[in-house]
Write an enzyme that holds these catalytic residues in place. Structure first.
Site, PDB file in Angstrom:
ATOM      1  N   GLU A 166      36.459  33.604  48.646  1.00  0.00           N
ATOM      2  CA  GLU A 166      37.083  33.630  49.967  1.00  0.00           C
ATOM      3  C   GLU A 166      38.537  34.126  49.866  1.00  0.00           C
ATOM      4  O   GLU A 166      39.293  33.700  48.995  1.00  0.00           O
ATOM      5  CB  GLU A 166      37.050  32.208  50.531  1.00  0.00           C
ATOM      6  CG  GLU A 166      37.689  32.010  51.889  1.00  0.00           C
ATOM      7  CD  GLU A 166      37.579  30.563  52.357  1.00  0.00           C
ATOM      8  OE1 GLU A 166      37.834  30.313  53.548  1.00  0.00           O
ATOM      9  OE2 GLU A 166      37.244  29.691  51.523  1.00  0.00           O
TER      10      GLU A 166
ATOM     11  N   LYS B  62      34.138  34.183  59.445  1.00  0.00           N
ATOM     12  CA  LYS B  62      33.850  32.759  59.217  1.00  0.00           C
ATOM     13  C   LYS B  62      33.775  32.030  60.548  1.00  0.00           C
ATOM     14  O   LYS B  62      34.673  32.151  61.396  1.00  0.00           O
ATOM     15  CB  LYS B  62      34.954  32.168  58.336  1.00  0.00           C
ATOM     16  CG  LYS B  62      34.725  30.733  57.890  1.00  0.00           C
ATOM     17  CD  LYS B  62      35.852  30.311  56.943  1.00  0.00           C
ATOM     18  CE  LYS B  62      35.681  28.899  56.409  1.00  0.00           C
ATOM     19  NZ  LYS B  62      36.767  28.535  55.464  1.00  0.00           N
TER      20      LYS B  62
ATOM     21  N   CYS C  46      32.561  29.717  52.703  1.00  0.00           N
ATOM     22  CA  CYS C  46      32.971  28.342  52.403  1.00  0.00           C
ATOM     23  C   CYS C  46      32.373  27.314  53.367  1.00  0.00           C
ATOM     24  O   CYS C  46      31.214  26.970  53.267  1.00  0.00           O
ATOM     25  CB  CYS C  46      34.499  28.249  52.353  1.00  0.00           C
ATOM     26  SG  CYS C  46      35.097  26.807  51.405  1.00  0.00           S
TER      27      CYS C  46
ATOM     28  N   SER D  70      54.595  10.471  29.337  1.00  0.00           N
ATOM     29  CA  SER D  70      55.227  11.696  28.847  1.00  0.00           C
ATOM     30  C   SER D  70      54.431  12.290  27.689  1.00  0.00           C
ATOM     31  O   SER D  70      54.432  13.508  27.482  1.00  0.00           O
ATOM     32  CB  SER D  70      56.674  11.431  28.425  1.00  0.00           C
ATOM     33  OG  SER D  70      56.755  10.478  27.393  1.00  0.00           O
TER      34      SER D  70
ATOM     35  N   THR E 115      56.928  13.362  34.795  1.00  0.00           N
ATOM     36  CA  THR E 115      55.858  12.678  34.067  1.00  0.00           C
ATOM     37  C   THR E 115      55.372  11.393  34.734  1.00  0.00           C
ATOM     38  O   THR E 115      54.690  10.604  34.106  1.00  0.00           O
ATOM     39  CB  THR E 115      56.321  12.348  32.632  1.00  0.00           C
ATOM     40  OG1 THR E 115      57.446  11.476  32.704  1.00  0.00           O
ATOM     41  CG2 THR E 115      56.691  13.605  31.870  1.00  0.00           C
TER      42      THR E 115
END
Length: 552
Positions: A48, A114, A150, A331, A431
């Site tokens: 798509e 679509k 889709c 981390s 992190t």
């Protein structure tokens, strides 16, 4: 009487596009058209909006971009000689449509629009597109093919059902289906049901790669009318997957199933017919194609995280990343992902011990960096913290140390990482995990400072499983066992542990799973069991795992 339908050889071109890069995307599409033709495919299907990348968002509000896209499509059509290419693009007509172009014989032979525009989750297509109104079929020789994009195939019924009623024995679907953990299996099960519902083979081609906070997993498939998987592309990798489909089998099955007969006359007028494209004699090939094995859950999530970081760095023009390495589990996971995504030579880790940092965690951080082969910088922050305390001492004189001082440590670390980023052009990757982010166990302008949050959607308990998975995969075992076995701590005050402030992570993740993922109420969340599903999509902005775990 028409003769039997000969088998059709098609190709799924599972490509990694870049939003807005018309020239680069067109070059990739043209290359795959040539590869598919040379491999003997009669038809090649792309994802798509492949020409613009997905999601193009506000680029679709710029007239010059839409016009440039139309021109790029016309130029691309010249590559479609000796093969039919189905290419996703935004069509600029009376409005803008999410469309699939049929390229053949050097020209655009037709366009499907679509019909179902999703407007939930990450989707906002009703803002940008007008919905198409008609189902559409195109004939390739005597083979009738239904076109969908889709969302058109996610819901039972039209347009796929109307195309099947109009005689399509193959439904193609160009898709950009974003990833979450386990979605590929769910999606494949859905496609199995659509094939069975419509007694038609289904060819589904999905986008692959990362785009900002989204990850696309590929996992394109071809199924026969019984829902049997004939071919499957790999997850999280570009691929050209060929498959030969027996379309006569679907037509024959319909003789024994009366469901498609009564409404067929009523359905036919609603379906647009693009006409017939010439079908050239094709080399006979065995039925089916390669079927890639599906990844196990931890391997799948890990691959998604690597893909997301790699493509964010590449598509945004960064050459290097930097992160704070504390000797903690979070981390550690981010460092592993960064090395696998970019290579050790493009990763710098920074160890920033304070007066509360233990020798064990700092030693583990340095040992991990050495094992991974990354550059490791030592920037102790104790003296910097002393300056802050001296400066603020007279103002704070009558107050005990609290989260204020903890947050100062986090912000010092964030400042140092951003200084390295500014000086060298490195991207700071944060992190913080989903469990901590969800309850505000982080510091504004400290561990939230950075450009990309690699594990922001990964619960803490999954972090441990992913590190174990990655460590087991590497015979050298780069992660010291002490990192995995040590109780989690931010090390921002003497003898600190995360469970001083939070429930244990098994309990917390179960509550968050119920509350965030399942939309359960407070009472149900408190009695939640073990998590059943995890999200794992990285994205911009997030946390470091060693600074203070407190709001601003």
């Amino acid at each position: 009487m028409a003769g039997p339908l000969p088998p059709l050889t098609l190709a799924l071109a599972q490509i990694n596009t870049r939003v807005g890069d018309l020239e680069g995307n067109a070059r990739a599409i043209g290359g795959q058209i040539a590869r598919a033709r040379d491999a003997g495919a009669e038809l090649v299907l792309f994802p798509e909006l492949a020409l613009t990348g997905y999601p193009p968002e506000d680029l679709l509000l710029k007239e010059h971009f839409l016009q440039a896209t139309q021109e790029a499509l016309r130029e691309l059509a010249s590559d479609a000689e000796g093969i039919v290419a189905l290419v996703g693009f935004p069509e600029r007509a009376d409005d803008v449509y999410n469309a699939l172009a049929v390229l053949e014989g050097g020209a655009v032979r037709g366009i499907y629009r679509k019909t179902l525009l999703p407007n939930y989750g990450v989707f906002d297509e009703q803002r940008y597109f007008q919905a198409g109104e008609d189902a559409m079929v195109v004939d390739l020789g005597t083979a009738r093919i239904g076109l969908t994009i889709c969302e058109d195939i996610w819901i039972p019924g039209a347009p796929a059902s109307e195309e099947a009623l109009a005689g399509a024995t193959l439904i193609v679907n160009a898709s950009a289906s974003p990833y979450f953990a386990g979605k590929g299996r769910q999606r494949e099960q859905m496609l199995v049901q659509r094939a069975r519902d419509n007694l038609a083979a289904v060819a589904f081609c999905n986008l692959v790669g990362g785009q900002d906070e989204l990850v696309f997993d590929g996992h394109s498939v071809v199924l026969d009318h019984d829902g049997t998987v004939l071919a499957r592309a790999p997850q999280f990798a570009e691929a050209l997957t060929l498959c030969t489909v027996d379309l006569q089998a679907a037509a024959t099955a319909r003789l024994r199933d009366t469901r498609l007969r009564p409404p067929v006359r009523k359905a036919l007028p609603a379906v647009r017919h693009l006409g017939r494209l010439e079908r050239r004699p094709a080399q006979r090939r065995p039925l089916g194609g390669d079927v890639a094995e599906l990844l196990e859950p931890e391997a799948e999530v890990y691959a998604a995280l690597v893909t997301g970081l790699r493509d964010y760095v590449r598509k945004n023009g960064f050459g290097h990343v930097v992160l704070g390495l504390s000797g903690g589990i979070d981390s550690t996971l981010v460092a592993l992902i960064a090395v696998d995504a970019l290579g050790a030579d493009r990763v710098t880790c920074v160890v920033m011990p304070s007066r509360y940092s233990s020798e064990g965690t700092q030693g583990d951080a340095r040992a991990l960096a050495a094992a991974l082969g990354v550059q490791c910088l030592d920037l102790p922050i104790a003296t910097v913290m002393d300056v802050y305390e001296e400066l603020l001492g007279p103002i704070f004189a009558d107050r005990e140390p609290d989260i204020t001082e903890e947050n100062l440590q986090a912000r010092i670390r964030g400042n140092l990482l951003m200084a390295l980023s500014n000086k060298f052009g490195w991207l700071v990757v944060t992190t913080g995990n989903k469990s901590e982010n969800s309850v505000g166990y982080s510091t504004l302008y400290g561990d939230s400072a950075g450009g990309f949050a690699v594990i922001k959607d990964v619960p803490k308990t999954l972090v441990y499983r992913l590190v174990d998975f990655r460590n087991a995969r590497d015979g050298a075992r780069p992660v010291p066992r002490s990192i995995i076995e040590r109780p989690p701590s931010a090390e921002l005050r003497p003898d600190q542990r995360d469970d001083d402030s939070l429930p244990d992570y098994d309990t917390l993740d179960a509550i968050l799973e119920a509350y965030i993922e399942e939309d359960a109420g407070r009472r149900a969340g408190l009695h939640a069991g073990r998590p059943r599903r995890v999200q794992a999509s990285p994205g911009p902005a997030g946390d470091q795992d060693h600074p203070a775990r407190v709001r601003a």
